[in-house]
Design a protein around this motif. Structure first.
Motif, mmCIF file in Angstrom:
data_model
loop_
_atom_site.group_PDB
_atom_site.id
_atom_site.type_symbol
_atom_site.label_atom_id
_atom_site.label_comp_id
_atom_site.label_asym_id
_atom_site.label_seq_id
_atom_site.Cartn_x
_atom_site.Cartn_y
_atom_site.Cartn_z
ATOM 1 N N PRO A 97 -12.872 -8.333 40.705
ATOM 2 C CA PRO A 97 -12.471 -8.471 42.101
ATOM 3 C C PRO A 97 -10.986 -8.131 42.323
ATOM 4 O O PRO A 97 -10.162 -8.311 41.429
ATOM 5 C CB PRO A 97 -12.724 -9.953 42.413
ATOM 6 N N ILE A 98 -10.710 -7.626 43.531
ATOM 7 C CA ILE A 98 -9.333 -7.312 43.905
ATOM 8 C C ILE A 98 -9.041 -7.963 45.258
ATOM 9 O O ILE A 98 -9.961 -8.334 45.981
ATOM 10 C CB ILE A 98 -9.080 -5.787 43.978
ATOM 11 N N ASP A 99 -7.779 -8.080 45.579
ATOM 12 C CA ASP A 99 -7.371 -8.627 46.873
ATOM 13 C C ASP A 99 -7.124 -7.468 47.825
ATOM 14 O O ASP A 99 -6.204 -6.665 47.622
ATOM 15 C CB ASP A 99 -6.112 -9.476 46.716
ATOM 16 N N VAL A 100 -7.956 -7.377 48.881
ATOM 17 C CA VAL A 100 -7.842 -6.287 49.860
ATOM 18 C C VAL A 100 -7.367 -6.786 51.211
ATOM 19 O O VAL A 100 -7.367 -6.043 52.186
ATOM 20 C CB VAL A 100 -9.188 -5.544 50.028
ATOM 21 N N ASN A 101 -6.944 -8.037 51.268
ATOM 22 C CA ASN A 101 -6.496 -8.632 52.536
ATOM 23 C C ASN A 101 -4.989 -8.402 52.701
ATOM 24 O O ASN A 101 -4.188 -9.012 51.989
ATOM 25 C CB ASN A 101 -6.803 -10.130 52.531
ATOM 26 N N PRO A 102 -4.588 -7.524 53.619
ATOM 27 C CA PRO A 102 -3.158 -7.197 53.759
ATOM 28 C C PRO A 102 -2.272 -8.389 54.103
ATOM 29 O O PRO A 102 -1.060 -8.334 53.891
ATOM 30 C CB PRO A 102 -3.138 -6.158 54.890
ATOM 31 N N THR A 103 -2.841 -9.455 54.624
ATOM 32 C CA THR A 103 -2.037 -10.635 54.966
ATOM 33 C C THR A 103 -1.880 -11.604 53.801
ATOM 34 O O THR A 103 -1.164 -12.593 53.907
ATOM 35 C CB THR A 103 -2.670 -11.401 56.155
ATOM 36 N N SER A 104 -2.539 -11.326 52.703
ATOM 37 C CA SER A 104 -2.506 -12.218 51.552
ATOM 38 C C SER A 104 -1.256 -11.971 50.698
ATOM 39 O O SER A 104 -0.819 -10.826 50.539
ATOM 40 C CB SER A 104 -3.745 -12.008 50.695
ATOM 41 N N PRO A 105 -0.667 -13.023 50.108
ATOM 42 C CA PRO A 105 0.487 -12.833 49.222
ATOM 43 C C PRO A 105 0.133 -12.094 47.941
ATOM 44 O O PRO A 105 1.032 -11.576 47.268
ATOM 45 C CB PRO A 105 0.946 -14.266 48.914
ATOM 46 N N TRP A 148 -5.798 -7.798 32.705
ATOM 47 C CA TRP A 148 -5.618 -7.362 34.092
ATOM 48 C C TRP A 148 -5.721 -8.492 35.101
ATOM 49 O O TRP A 148 -5.513 -8.287 36.284
ATOM 50 C CB TRP A 148 -6.664 -6.285 34.425
ATOM 51 N N LYS A 149 -6.027 -9.687 34.639
ATOM 52 C CA LYS A 149 -6.206 -10.809 35.550
ATOM 53 C C LYS A 149 -4.900 -11.119 36.267
ATOM 54 O O LYS A 149 -3.847 -11.254 35.647
ATOM 55 C CB LYS A 149 -6.704 -12.036 34.786
#
Length: 287
Positions: free
Chosen positions: A61-69, A82-83
């Motif tokens: 999984p990756i973080d695709v939320n532009p508002t997330s830190p 890679w975690k």
């Protein structure tokens, strides 16, 4: 004008460049090791080009939320090195150009809807069945994401009546990926899929699981086409078995195109993901 693309997989990174029309000019493959080692090879490749934008489709999984830190991070991957790695940040630090960021399967969905098996349509689901199972979607011409991105391989499905295997997923046990990905087939039967090609019972069980997933995606997303890629789907006998099981499960509940046109292999083959990444790069200059 030249675009760069990174299809970041758990086993290998594919890097490519295209011309201003988005046509693939060349690509290379790099083994996925640690972030430091892998990205050193990526930088050595791209540093010799004057790129206008880069598109990245990454394993997750990756973080695709532009508002997330932690936007741009690889998050809870089983690949320990890679975690919680700031993948997008590392690329941005090296190249001060627009960079698109999504999952590898979302990129493949984009490639197939723009230049492949779903060309001319406004929506499709792309599911890869291989070492893992992952899915991406294009809906109304846009990549599907929200708070996060789709994790289509980790839905729960009804177990086959003859199932005794407990599943391989470290998070969910017998989710779709845990019982239908390549490693699950190998561990269940003690042989690789290539060694089991002529064993019809193996592929009937595989179709039983994949068809359930496609039913769920159809009822929730209602795509115009479903594209099935990945190493397991190179067992061509799976397609008619999946369509047959899918038809039985759906029971004429909703109207669909002919299933030979609805559930199809990728027209771009193994280039679906990297093609989508190049398209994503070009979109960074038009959005």
């Amino acid at each position: 004008m030249m675009y760069g693309a990174i299809e970041a997989g758990g086993t290998k990174f594919v890097c490519a460049i295209s011309d201003e029309r988005g046509e693939l000019k060349e690509k290379i493959s790099i083994p996925t090791t640690t972030p430091e080692e892998t990205l050193e090879h990526v930088f050595n490749y791209f540093d010799s080009f004057e790129l206008s934008a880069i598109g990245i489709g990454s394993f997750g999984p990756i973080d695709v939320n532009p508002t997330s830190p932690t936007y741009g991070y690889v998050t809870t991957t089983p690949k320990t090195a890679w975690k919680n790695f700031d993948f997008l940040g590392a690329i941005k630090k090296r190249y001060a150009i627009p960079i698109g960021w999504t999952t590898d399967v979302n990129a493949a969905a984009l490639g197939e809807v723009k230049k492949g098996a779903a060309m001319g349509l406004s929506s499709c689901v792309y599911l890869t069945v291989g070492t893992g199972i992952g899915g991406g979607a294009v809906v109304n011409g846009e990549l599907l994401s929200g708070y996060g991105h789709p994790e289509m391989g980790h839905i729960m499905v009804r177990l086959h009546p003859d199932e005794t295997f407990k599943g391989t997923c470290p998070y969910h046990g017998n989710c779709l990926e845990g019982i239908a990905a390549g490693p699950a087939i190998e561990q269940r039967y003690g042989k690789t899929g290539h060694e089991l090609t002529s064993d019809s019972a193996v592929w009937e069980m595989e179709a039983y699981y994949i068809a359930q997933a496609l039913m769920n995606y159809t009822l929730i997303v209602s795509p115009e086409r479903i594209v099935l890629g990945g190493g397991v789907m190179k067992q061509a006998q799976l397609f008619p078995l999946i369509r047959q099981e899918f038809e039985k499960l759906m029971g004429d509940y909703v109207e669909l195109p002919p299933l030979e046109e609805y559930i199809v292999p990728p027209a771009l083959g193994d280039n679906a993901g990297i093609t989508g990444c190049l398209l994503l790069a070009a979109e960074q200059l038009t959005n």
